[in-house]
Design an enzyme around this catalytic site. Structure first.
Site, PDB file in Angstrom:
ATOM      1  N   GLU A 262      43.377 -29.937 -85.479  1.00 28.57           N
ATOM      2  CA  GLU A 262      44.490 -29.826 -84.535  1.00 28.57           C
ATOM      3  C   GLU A 262      43.950 -29.893 -83.111  1.00 28.57           C
ATOM      4  OE1 GLU A 262      46.559 -26.098 -84.480  1.00 28.57           O
ATOM      5  OE2 GLU A 262      44.743 -24.912 -84.295  1.00 28.57           O
TER       6      GLU A 262
ATOM      7  N   ASP B 191      48.488 -37.026 -64.985  1.00 28.97           N
ATOM      8  CA  ASP B 191      47.649 -36.887 -66.166  1.00 28.97           C
ATOM      9  C   ASP B 191      46.817 -38.164 -66.289  1.00 28.97           C
ATOM     10  OD1 ASP B 191      46.486 -35.883 -68.451  1.00 28.97           O
ATOM     11  OD2 ASP B 191      48.370 -35.283 -69.374  1.00 28.97           O
TER      12      ASP B 191
END
Length: 719
Positions: free
Chosen positions: A461, A258
């Protein structure tokens, strides 16, 4: 490149084995590695690898996104966010969506390369899908997943990978990536230093099964997560990367970190002190590709004796295999996908597919009879902060499109000429109106029906840096809708007996208790993509019957759940939440009426490790044609001292039934499906009584209370 350099590059290319597509891949890999310097090898293991002009190798950026359409790269068809696709419970649809995405990806890549553009987000290696388990509704990135269930996640993820990678035996269409490996679902604020502690049972029963299925489906890449799992950073985790992924599962593709996760080795997890040490550790544990800034330190690591050039060669060989399978170093015309052109991007067919996907993703949570609504009433009113909001269509990791249909636009287009439709936003997304003059609630009392579009967007969100209106780094530590939205809804309902339809956008569970009480119908639209407005209109006006099902439990409050940082599955998801939820997993209403009179087992008693065939009849006793998601669950008799799921989804299938029609659905429960995982993480053959359920929702009392038909059941005895 000067004339002399160009001549040299052409001469090299003419004799290079690695540039000859007729040569075996292993020979091409070996030849290319033999021609690279130590520094060039390190650079080729970076996500933004530079061109090597002397060898005729172009630059390539491995970082590309395609979560629900080609992302961040110009015009593309925008499909429903992944959580909405999960709500379709339709893996055939997921494969068709991913096939359309990979068509557009190839077309965009072909057009970019023709212009000499080799930018980030223009390549063919897509860091999709996200198959983490949405274990807690507070996680802002849960919208990127297919929900909380391993069976559903695995099925949808495999289909998506197949659509992205194509079916040509010699060429990858695009390269898919299973992420984030593993045990990764928040908190966002702590992800660069957090240690997720998972029991052996939870690992094997919940967190790893979907990854295993995608590896079996030959996903090309796996991305290791930011966090640590059971004490080791995921991108340096011997158990996850070596013991499980490479040895137990036999994964042959490449592992990518990542982005900037290797920096976390020394800044977050503090397991090493320097970039060179981080590079050596990641290389040793099996990371082939670095998204970030650490692998340029590999030459230093080699010179200091922290690793070897031979290890770099072995790791780079894995990565180059992906490049050759994609045809990135082949002459134009070598791949069947080179012919895909711009005409496929946002084509009529893809727009129709986006509309179908959005239709099937919409979940009808409540209906007191007002829906489907006539589309020729005298006067309609549309209001709410998300009615005309493009962000309410998109979610995160999105592409853009010149013809996106907001919910307002879809509703306007859905009514007949002669009818009136007025619009006022009426309320802000997450804060009280500064101007307290109220024209909106008065208007709602004068019309034949009001649509109020509430909910949340990616501003509230999402990922830590994406959700700019979130004070909690994209996570939703407050489960409620913004208070101003509920106050707005109360005003609309006050002294108003006309139909009030609440349309909710968002990518995660939220507290809809007051919305459910105040509105006549509640429609969950998720982030429905570019055709979202049209799809919502299709559902509310009855052009199609709603058929989406919840891929995640909506608890009544966060008080029903363990602490967010606790990764134990006890008390989480439909499988372990004993408390009564607001909306159960698998729930969703229809305009049709589906009944399940019985379940038949081929045998009521079977020996251990033997399959059993299950047959159920489904009948549409309603007056409307509709599609139903037939769901198969099992419940094992709980044994004292063990963690036994209350229910476990084992299979599902979509069926379409005309009014009065019936169909028979056949399933097979294999020994693997019937087995349990013990506290040591071992699969143990089932024994004793097992209840087999078939229905259109989770077979719980709450589902029936909300209006779902009871599931049929039968008891299987395993001896």
């Amino acid at each position: 490149m000067g004339l002399q350099g160009a001549v040299h590059a052409q001469a090299t290319a003419a004799s290079a084995v690695f540039l000859d597509p007729k040569q075996p891949i292993n020979a091409r890999i070996k030849d290319l590695i033999s021609k690279l310097t130590l520094e060039e090898k390190a650079d080729q293991m970076m996500y933004n690898s530079k061109a090597i002009e002397r060898l005729g190798i172009p630059a390539y950026n491995w970082w590309n996104e395609a979560l629900h359409g080609v992302g961040r790269a110009g015009a593309a068809t925008v499909f429903p966010q992944a959580i909405g696709l999960g709500a379709t419970f339709d893996d055939d649809l997921a494969k068709r969506v991913a096939t359309a995405i990979s068509d557009e990806a190839r077309a965009s890549y072909n057009a970019a390369v023709a212009k000499g553009y080799r930018q980030q987000y223009s390549g063919l290696t897509f860091w999709t899908p996200n198959i983490n388990i949405f274990r807690d509704p507070r996680w802002g990135r849960g919208q990127e997943t297919y929900g909380e269930d391993p069976t559903l996640t695995g099925r949808m993820g495999v289909a998506f990978v197949q659509g992205l990678q194509g079916d040509d035996p010699q060429h990858l269409k695009t390269a898919a990536c299973a992420k984030h490996f593993a045990v990764h679902s928040g908190p966002e604020r702590l992800r660069h230093e957090f240690n997720a502690v998972a029991t052996p049972q939870d690992l094997q029963e919940t967190y790893l099964p979907a990854f295993h299925k995608l590896v079996d489906a030959k996903v090309e890449a796996v991305m290791c997560a930011y966090n640590a799992t059971n004490g080791e950073p995921c991108c340096a985790n011997t158990y996850l990367l070596q013991d499980v992924l490479r040895k137990q599962w036999g994964f042959k593709g490449h592992i990518v970190s990542d982005c900037w996760a290797l920096v976390d080795f020394y800044q977050g997890h503090k397991v090493v002190k320097t970039p060179a040490e981080a590079a050596a550790l990641a290389l040793d544990r099996g990371v082939n590709l670095n998204c970030g800034s650490v692998y340029p330190s590999l030459p230093e690591a080699v010179k200091k004796g922290l690793t070897t050039e031979a290890k770099m060669d072995s790791s780079l060989a894995v990565l180059l295999r992906t490049k050759f399978k994609l045809g990135l170093l082949d002459p134009k015309g070598s791949s069947p996908y080179d012919k895909l052109g711009p005409e496929v991007i946002n084509s009529t067919e893809h727009r129709a597919l986006a509309r179908e996907a959005a239709q099937k993703s919409i979940v009808l949570l409540k209906n007191n009879g007002v829906l489907p609504l006539r589309n020729d009433l005298p006067k309609y009113f549309v209001c709410g902060p998300n009615a005309a909001n493009l962000d309410a269509l998109l979610g995160n990791y999105y592409g853009v499109n010149p013809e996106m249909k907001t919910i307002l636009e879809g509703l306007v287009g859905g009514v007949q000429p002669g009818s009136q439709m007025q619009y006022r936003q009426g309320a802000m997304l997450d804060r009280p109106n500064a101007n307290t003059i109220d024209w909106v609630s008065a208007t709602a009392r004068t019309v034949d029906a009001t649509f109020v579009v509430l909910g949340i967007t990616g501003l509230l969100e999402g990922e830590e840096g994406e959700s700019i209106a979130s004070p909690t780094f994209g996570d939703r530590l407050d489960y409620n809708l913004p208070k101003n939205q509920i106050d707005f809804l109360k005003k609309l309902r006050e002294n108003n007996k006309q139909p009030l339809i609440a349309i909710i956008t968002g990518g995660s569970p939220m507290n809809l208790a007051e919305v459910h009480e105040l509105a006549d119908a509640v429609v969950l639209a998720w982030y429905p993509g570019q055709e979202g407005g049209n799809a919502v209109a299709d559902v509310v006006f009855g052009k199609v019957s709603p058929s989406g099902k919840l891929p995640i439990t909506f608890p009544k409050s966060l008080d029903q759940l363990p602490a967010y940082e606790d990764y134990h599955m006890a008390g989480r998801t439909y499988r372990y939440l004993a408390a009564e939820p607001m909306y159960p997993f698998g729930y969703g209403l229809s305009y049709a009426k589906f009944t399940y009179p019985s379940v038949k087992l081929a045998s009521r008693r079977v020996a251990k490790n033997k399959p059993v065939d299950v047959t159920a009849t489904v009948t549409n006793t309603g007056k409307t044609e509709g599609e139903e998601v037939v769901q198969l669950y099992v419940t094992h008799a709980a044994k004292k001292g063990t963690q036994t799921p209350l229910y476990s989804l084992k299979n599902f299938r979509r069926v379409k039934l005309a009014p009065g029609a019936s169909t028979t659905v056949n399933f097979t429960l294999t020994p693997d499906m019937l087995a349990l995982v013990n506290d040591k993480g071992q699969s143990v053959a089932a024994s004793g009584p097992v209840t087999v359920w078939v229905g259109g929702s989770l077979p719980s009392a709450r589902s029936v209370t909300l209006g779902a038909s009871p599931a049929a059941s039968a008891v299987l005895t395993i001896k």
